[in-house]
Design a protein around this motif. Structure first.
Motif, PDB file in Angstrom:
ATOM      1  N   LEU A 293      -6.570   0.863  -2.036  1.00 52.14           N
ATOM      2  CA  LEU A 293      -5.473   0.124  -2.655  1.00 52.14           C
ATOM      3  C   LEU A 293      -5.241   0.594  -4.080  1.00 52.14           C
ATOM      4  O   LEU A 293      -4.086   0.723  -4.520  1.00 52.14           O
ATOM      5  CB  LEU A 293      -5.791  -1.376  -2.623  1.00 52.14           C
ATOM      6  CG  LEU A 293      -4.707  -2.316  -3.169  1.00 52.14           C
ATOM      7  CD1 LEU A 293      -3.404  -2.144  -2.403  1.00 52.14           C
ATOM      8  CD2 LEU A 293      -5.182  -3.770  -3.107  1.00 52.14           C
ATOM      9  N   GLU A 294      -6.303   0.870  -4.782  1.00 57.59           N
ATOM     10  CA  GLU A 294      -6.171   1.338  -6.164  1.00 57.59           C
ATOM     11  C   GLU A 294      -5.424   2.672  -6.232  1.00 57.59           C
ATOM     12  O   GLU A 294      -4.525   2.843  -7.067  1.00 57.59           O
ATOM     13  CB  GLU A 294      -7.560   1.484  -6.790  1.00 57.59           C
ATOM     14  CG  GLU A 294      -7.542   1.918  -8.243  1.00 57.59           C
ATOM     15  CD  GLU A 294      -8.933   2.090  -8.822  1.00 57.59           C
ATOM     16  OE1 GLU A 294      -9.061   2.660  -9.924  1.00 57.59           O
ATOM     17  OE2 GLU A 294      -9.910   1.667  -8.161  1.00 57.59           O
TER      18      GLU A 294
ATOM     19  N   GLU B  32       1.458  -6.193  -1.723  1.00 59.66           N
ATOM     20  CA  GLU B  32       1.779  -5.117  -2.658  1.00 59.66           C
ATOM     21  C   GLU B  32       2.867  -4.185  -2.129  1.00 59.66           C
ATOM     22  O   GLU B  32       3.706  -3.711  -2.897  1.00 59.66           O
ATOM     23  CB  GLU B  32       0.519  -4.296  -2.954  1.00 59.66           C
ATOM     24  CG  GLU B  32       0.699  -3.242  -4.030  1.00 59.66           C
ATOM     25  CD  GLU B  32       0.972  -3.838  -5.396  1.00 59.66           C
ATOM     26  OE1 GLU B  32       1.655  -3.160  -6.209  1.00 59.66           O
ATOM     27  OE2 GLU B  32       0.519  -4.971  -5.678  1.00 59.66           O
ATOM     28  N   PHE B  33       2.879  -3.957  -0.822  1.00 61.31           N
ATOM     29  CA  PHE B  33       3.834  -3.023  -0.225  1.00 61.31           C
ATOM     30  C   PHE B  33       4.651  -3.745   0.856  1.00 61.31           C
ATOM     31  O   PHE B  33       4.188  -3.873   2.010  1.00 61.31           O
ATOM     32  CB  PHE B  33       3.108  -1.819   0.373  1.00 61.31           C
ATOM     33  CG  PHE B  33       2.327  -1.014  -0.631  1.00 61.31           C
ATOM     34  CD1 PHE B  33       2.964  -0.115  -1.479  1.00 61.31           C
ATOM     35  CD2 PHE B  33       0.957  -1.178  -0.752  1.00 61.31           C
ATOM     36  CE1 PHE B  33       2.251   0.622  -2.414  1.00 61.31           C
ATOM     37  CE2 PHE B  33       0.230  -0.456  -1.678  1.00 61.31           C
ATOM     38  CZ  PHE B  33       0.877   0.453  -2.518  1.00 61.31           C
TER      39      PHE B  33
ATOM     40  N   ARG C 208       6.307   1.118  -4.607  1.00 62.95           N
ATOM     41  CA  ARG C 208       6.058  -0.172  -3.981  1.00 62.95           C
ATOM     42  C   ARG C 208       6.859  -0.365  -2.688  1.00 62.95           C
ATOM     43  O   ARG C 208       6.394  -1.012  -1.760  1.00 62.95           O
ATOM     44  CB  ARG C 208       6.389  -1.287  -4.974  1.00 62.95           C
ATOM     45  CG  ARG C 208       5.904  -2.659  -4.526  1.00 62.95           C
ATOM     46  CD  ARG C 208       6.072  -3.697  -5.622  1.00 62.95           C
ATOM     47  NE  ARG C 208       5.477  -4.954  -5.224  1.00 62.95           N
ATOM     48  CZ  ARG C 208       6.106  -5.891  -4.517  1.00 62.95           C
ATOM     49  NH1 ARG C 208       7.358  -5.690  -4.142  1.00 62.95           N
ATOM     50  NH2 ARG C 208       5.484  -7.011  -4.193  1.00 62.95           N
TER      51      ARG C 208
ATOM     52  N   PHE D 281      -2.533  -5.677   0.775  1.00 66.03           N
ATOM     53  CA  PHE D 281      -1.650  -4.549   1.080  1.00 66.03           C
ATOM     54  C   PHE D 281      -0.269  -5.040   1.508  1.00 66.03           C
ATOM     55  O   PHE D 281       0.757  -4.463   1.135  1.00 66.03           O
ATOM     56  CB  PHE D 281      -2.269  -3.694   2.187  1.00 66.03           C
ATOM     57  CG  PHE D 281      -3.493  -2.940   1.779  1.00 66.03           C
ATOM     58  CD1 PHE D 281      -3.402  -1.646   1.281  1.00 66.03           C
ATOM     59  CD2 PHE D 281      -4.748  -3.524   1.867  1.00 66.03           C
ATOM     60  CE1 PHE D 281      -4.538  -0.946   0.900  1.00 66.03           C
ATOM     61  CE2 PHE D 281      -5.890  -2.838   1.484  1.00 66.03           C
ATOM     62  CZ  PHE D 281      -5.787  -1.543   0.994  1.00 66.03           C
TER      63      PHE D 281
ATOM     64  N   MET E  85      -3.405   3.988  -3.941  1.00 65.88           N
ATOM     65  CA  MET E  85      -2.041   3.827  -3.442  1.00 65.88           C
ATOM     66  C   MET E  85      -1.139   3.188  -4.486  1.00 65.88           C
ATOM     67  O   MET E  85       0.030   3.569  -4.625  1.00 65.88           O
ATOM     68  CB  MET E  85      -2.047   2.998  -2.151  1.00 65.88           C
ATOM     69  CG  MET E  85      -2.633   3.735  -0.955  1.00 65.88           C
ATOM     70  SD  MET E  85      -2.587   2.781   0.583  1.00 65.88           S
ATOM     71  CE  MET E  85      -0.838   2.624   0.857  1.00 65.88           C
ATOM     72  N   LYS E  86      -1.643   2.243  -5.221  1.00 67.21           N
ATOM     73  CA  LYS E  86      -0.842   1.640  -6.309  1.00 67.21           C
ATOM     74  C   LYS E  86      -0.457   2.690  -7.346  1.00 67.21           C
ATOM     75  O   LYS E  86       0.628   2.640  -7.926  1.00 67.21           O
ATOM     76  CB  LYS E  86      -1.627   0.513  -6.965  1.00 67.21           C
ATOM     77  CG  LYS E  86      -1.697  -0.772  -6.159  1.00 67.21           C
ATOM     78  CD  LYS E  86      -2.481  -1.824  -6.948  1.00 67.21           C
ATOM     79  CE  LYS E  86      -2.562  -3.144  -6.212  1.00 67.21           C
ATOM     80  NZ  LYS E  86      -3.328  -4.172  -6.975  1.00 67.21           N
ATOM     81  N   LYS E  87      -1.342   3.637  -7.549  1.00 68.86           N
ATOM     82  CA  LYS E  87      -1.116   4.672  -8.561  1.00 68.86           C
ATOM     83  C   LYS E  87      -0.145   5.755  -8.081  1.00 68.86           C
ATOM     84  O   LYS E  87       0.646   6.270  -8.882  1.00 68.86           O
ATOM     85  CB  LYS E  87      -2.449   5.323  -8.928  1.00 68.86           C
ATOM     86  CG  LYS E  87      -2.357   6.389 -10.007  1.00 68.86           C
ATOM     87  CD  LYS E  87      -3.731   6.866 -10.426  1.00 68.86           C
ATOM     88  CE  LYS E  87      -4.482   7.518  -9.294  1.00 68.86           C
ATOM     89  NZ  LYS E  87      -5.772   8.111  -9.746  1.00 68.86           N
ATOM     90  N   CYS E  88      -0.152   6.062  -6.775  1.00 70.90           N
ATOM     91  CA  CYS E  88       0.591   7.226  -6.276  1.00 70.90           C
ATOM     92  C   CYS E  88       1.812   6.903  -5.415  1.00 70.90           C
ATOM     93  O   CYS E  88       2.660   7.782  -5.214  1.00 70.90           O
ATOM     94  CB  CYS E  88      -0.338   8.126  -5.459  1.00 70.90           C
ATOM     95  SG  CYS E  88      -1.775   8.743  -6.362  1.00 70.90           S
TER      96      CYS E  88
END
Length: 476
Positions: free
Chosen positions: A354-355, A385-386, A363, A382, A357-360
């Motif tokens: 998750l960390e 967030e998405f 949303r 998840f 994916m949030k960066k790359c």
């Protein structure tokens, strides 16, 4: 003979069975002297052997059955009841013939007489009136009545209780499931084998399903099969339902993918699409050469997704965690640049996943969280967030011991779920190994049925929603 015996004999005489001939002789006073012409006292004192209540005198009449009565009383002479019925039938038929021949005027007198006659006379009995004596109106009524009875019986026979096929043991043959239209499949209260089936029931032919994740190259290798996917379907046609519309084959081992080049032939077929990437199990082998091969494959018009990629910290993967993160992040950026949906593999690494994916990953990006087997609390962050992330479930949910995954199905909204088989893995619990030793894309129908049961929704509605989710995610 004492008084008690006299009373007994008198009582028997009162209840003895009589024939119409005896009644007529009694009423007319004709015939020889018998117990019908005598007074009770005289009869009780002068009973002859033939008139006695013993079996020799009564014969078959002593057994009160219709067949034996008919034999003794003789069918040649009709009973009083039959005579009355025949008279009534003749009377009614004459009435109808007369009313048909005589034209009716509008006089109030004739209307009154007709109404009074209709009220007073009973309707003709349809069993007694012969067809040739029926008027056209009466014949039409009989036809309508027969048609109404037939349709009522058909509706009654069509209403059946469906069994929950997913609760059936492994003794099921090809199609261990059933669907209901307009109602939720009902749960069975007990387990047990059901009749073997050799064909699939057909749902709405306008709606089908696509297996969003399978490994055809691995499936062929395990079965020792070589040929087109069409020929594979023909070989295992009994376990491919009519709702099957295709599959997305994942090629996640770049080294094998280039060497065998199986993917090119598969993607040339109608019902096969492709996804390409490097699985975390092969992250140690990831290089610029493999990356180039992946990017070239992604140029194919039927390449619909990038993956499967991700993190795997389980004991099954010996690749260093840092190396996995590096390769995962690299592929995420490539996929986003190509604007291809992501196919994510994760095992025991949700926090790190998750960390990264949030960066790359944007949303609103389209993501397929492949083969989810964990609890709802793991996937909830998840989903939050998405908003365009979809969760893929396999035939694992057909096994009752997969309590966490089954509970997650109940809590995740249906419009966030997609179907996958992850073939050749996760053979559905209902399928025997003599059908196929491994799972294949056509067996996704069993997962759909289990989704319907766990969500408590109609199978057609589940099929439609999941198919729509697949279109939203992969545009197929």
């Amino acid at each position: 003979m004492d008084s008690s015996k006299k009373k007994l004999a008198f009582k028997w005489l009162q209840t003895a069975i009589t024939s119409p001939r005896n009644l007529q002789e009694r009423d007319s006073g004709l015939g020889t002297s018998s117990r019908w012409n005598k007074s009770p006292i005289e009869d009780s004192n002068t009973l002859t052997p033939s008139d006695s209540p013993g079996p020799d005198g009564l014969g078959a009449l002593s057994l009160d059955t219709p067949k034996r009565k008919a034999g003794v009383l003789s069918e040649s002479e009709p009973s009083l009841g039959k005579v009355k019925l025949r008279k009534l039938s003749r009377k009614n038929s004459e009435h109808f013939i007369t009313s048909k021949e005589k034209p009716m005027d509008n006089s109030s007198k004739q209307l009154e007489s007709t109404e009074s006659h209709e009220v007073s006379s009973p309707p003709p009995h349809s069993l007694l009136m012969r067809k040739k004596e029926r008027t056209p109106k009466e014949g039409s009524k009989a036809i309508y009545r027969k048609a109404a009875i037939g349709s009522t019986r058909a509706r009654g026979s069509a209403t059946t209780t469906t069994r929950r096929q997913s609760d059936v043991g492994a003794s099921m043959h090809y199609s261990p499931f059933s669907f209901t239209h307009g109602a939720t499949p009902k749960r069975r209260l007990s387990l047990g084998a059901e009749p073997m089936r050799t064909s699939y029931p057909s749902l709405n032919n306008q709606v089908g399903f696509i297996d969003t994740h399978c490994h055809i190259d691995m499936l062929y290798g395990k079965l020792g099969f070589s040929g087109t996917f069409h020929s594979f379907q023909n070989r295992y046609k009994t376990s491919f339902p009519p709702e099957f519309q295709g599959c997305i084959a994942n090629f996640c081992n770049p080294r094998v993918m280039v060497k065998e080049a199986l993917w090119k032939g598969l993607l040339s077929e109608d019902k096969v699409w492709g996804a390409f990437g490097c699985h975390p199990h092969f992250a140690n082998d990831y290089s610029s050469v493999q990356e180039r091969d992946i990017l070239m494959a992604m140029r194919h018009p039927k390449a619909v997704a990038f993956g499967e990629i991700g993190l795997d910290y389980s004991h099954k993967n010996s690749t260093n965690h840092c190396k996995q993160k590096e390769v995962f992040e690299r592929q995420l950026r490539l996929a986003v640049d190509m604007q291809k949906p992501l196919v994510i593999h994760c095992r025991d690494a949700d926090d790190d996943l998750l960390e990264i994916m949030k960066k790359c990953v944007p949303r609103d990006y389209k993501i397929h969280r492949h083969c989810f087997t964990n609890s709802y609390r793991v996937i909830e962050p998840f989903l939050t967030e998405f908003p365009n992330l979809y969760v893929g479930f396999t035939a694992l949910i057909t096994y009752f011991k997969a309590t966490e995954a089954r509970d997650a199905v109940r809590q995740i909204p249906l419009n966030r779920i997609v179907l996958e088989t992850d073939a050749p893995y996760f053979l559905p619990r209902q399928v025997r190994k003599d059908v196929c030793r491994f799972s294949h894309p056509g067996m996704g129908i069993h997962t759909l049925q289990e989704l319907s049961l766990l969500k408590g929704e109609d199978m057609d509605a589940v099929l439609y929603t999941v198919r729509n989710n697949t279109t939203e995610l992969y545009s197929v």
